[in-house]
Scaffold this active site. Structure first.
Site, short mmCIF file in Angstrom:
data_model
loop_
_atom_site.label_atom_id
_atom_site.label_comp_id
_atom_site.label_asym_id
_atom_site.label_seq_id
_atom_site.Cartn_x
_atom_site.Cartn_y
_atom_site.Cartn_z
N LYS A 20 -35.34 -31.02 -3.69
CA LYS A 20 -36.07 -31.83 -4.68
C LYS A 20 -35.10 -32.63 -5.53
CE LYS A 20 -35.05 -29.25 -8.58
NZ LYS A 20 -33.98 -29.65 -9.48
N ASP A 57 -37.99 -22.83 -10.57
CA ASP A 57 -38.27 -24.00 -9.73
C ASP A 57 -39.04 -23.67 -8.45
OD1 ASP A 57 -36.86 -25.66 -11.37
OD2 ASP A 57 -35.06 -25.76 -10.13
O1 C5P Z 1 -35.26 -19.52 -13.48
P1 C5P Z 1 -33.90 -19.66 -12.87
O2 C5P Z 1 -33.35 -18.36 -12.37
O3 C5P Z 1 -33.81 -20.75 -11.88
O4 C5P Z 1 -32.96 -20.11 -14.09
C1 C5P Z 1 -31.56 -20.04 -14.05
C2 C5P Z 1 -31.01 -20.09 -15.46
O5 C5P Z 1 -31.26 -21.39 -16.03
C3 C5P Z 1 -31.69 -19.13 -16.41
O6 C5P Z 1 -31.05 -17.89 -16.40
C4 C5P Z 1 -31.52 -19.83 -17.75
O7 C5P Z 1 -30.22 -19.63 -18.27
C5 C5P Z 1 -31.61 -21.29 -17.39
N1 C5P Z 1 -32.98 -21.86 -17.58
C6 C5P Z 1 -33.45 -22.09 -18.86
N2 C5P Z 1 -34.70 -22.63 -19.03
C7 C5P Z 1 -35.45 -22.96 -17.97
C8 C5P Z 1 -34.98 -22.74 -16.65
C9 C5P Z 1 -33.74 -22.19 -16.48
O8 C5P Z 1 -32.77 -21.80 -19.86
N3 C5P Z 1 -36.65 -23.51 -18.16
#
Ligand code: C5P
Length: 306
Positions: A21, A148
């Protein structure tokens, strides 16, 4: 490919393509008590794919084999996390799968390859394990794996809110053409978020959504925005230079995707994308980033066959 679609490859096996994406818009609304950030983002699936070969097995094990072998095939891989989340959701620890992942989407690039692999795993195993879970239930498992992941259940375009997991499908008036540049140095999502300053007055995404609905490329180019660019540029100044080099070539627009480090040019058509790709390849071959990958891609469309 309007949605992830498993193709039968034997009685207990499927093959499924997992697309990357791009974020055409990403704004941060605030920091949440759980440490995540509340955001608004416009995500678009593109025709750059990983491939998963998924087989249901009688043993209660989750086996993963990766190509290239340098990728982790352990419990930290989002493919395994997705399979585990699905088993948990239906309370069936007895279910097993053997998965082979062929990786083509660059990692630590802001292209969500790992998240897409996770979504493809959920769709494939929902089919092979004959769970028949509706999309809303798969979206719950998706959100447990990463912010995501749920988007990939609603291709080709989505307006994503919350921490990214609340997805509203977005109409796409026309196919879009891009050049993606992937520098050899990746960026960690958490590292980029740690450096972020939450804006006092967040930008509205109305203009970008309207431009996408109208298929107005020039307006879309002007409305491209990513709040994570600034912290990513601070972590890796060459990424800023890549965006500048792309916009110097006068495409409709240029931006970093997600938390980087991949950047893209929004081009006017396929020929314009070939022109930008050729020009950026020449420029990069002369600089320090000569191993940067340059890819010409297009958006997925509502009526694509899988
Ligand atoms: O949700 P995911 O594991 O992809 O997110 C990775 C990191 O990105 C999270 O641990 C966080 O530090 C940051 N993040 C965030 N806010 C979001 C998505 C991700 O702070 N909406």
């Amino acid at each position: 490919m309007p949605s992830l679609r498993p193709i039968a490859a034997g009685p207990d096996a499927v093959v499924i393509a997992a697309p990357a994406k791009l974020n055409l818009f990403l704004e941060i609304l605030g920091k949440r008590p759980d440490g995540y950030h509340e955001l608004e983002t416009l995500m678009l699936g593109i025709d750059l794919f990983d491939t998963l070969e998924v087989k249901s097995i009688p043993e209660p094990q989750l086996r993963l084999e990766c190509e290239p072998v340098s990728l982790s095939n352990g419990p930290d891989n989002l493919v395994i996390k997705a399979a585990e989340a699905l088993r948990r959701q239906v309370n069936r620890p007895d279910l097993g799968a053997s998965i082979r992942l062929t990786k083509r989407i660059p990692t630590q690039a802001g292209l969500a390859g790992g998240s897409s692999d996770a979504a493809a795993t959920l769709v494939a195993l929902n089919h092979l394990w004959k769970l028949n879970l509706p999309k809303a239930d798969l979206a719950l498992a998706a959100a447990a794996v990463g912010s995501d992941v749920a988007f990939f259940l609603d291709l080709p375009a989505g307006w994503c809110t919350g921490r990214g997991e609340i997805v509203q499908p977005e109409p796409l008036a026309r196919r879009l053409h891009f050049v993606i540049v992937c520098p050899p140095i990746g960026l960690g999502t958490a590292d980029v978020y740690r450096r972020l300053t939450v804006p006092a007055s967040p930008l509205s995404g109305e203009a970008v959504r309207q431009a996408l609905r109208n298929g107005d490329l020039e307006a879309l180019g002007r409305a491209l925005h990513n709040r994570l660019q600034e912290p990513a540029f601070a972590l890796s100044p060459p990424v800023q230079d890549l965006v500048r080099q792309l916009t110097d070539l006068r495409p409709a627009g240029g931006l970093m995707s997600g938390s980087g480090s991949a950047c893209f040019a929004l081009c006017r058509d396929r020929d314009d994308a070939q022109r930008v790709a050729a020009a950026i390849r020449v420029r990069l071959s002369q600089g320090a980033f000569s191993s940067t990958r340059v890819l010409v891609v297009q958006s997925l469309a509502h009526d694509d066959a899988s």
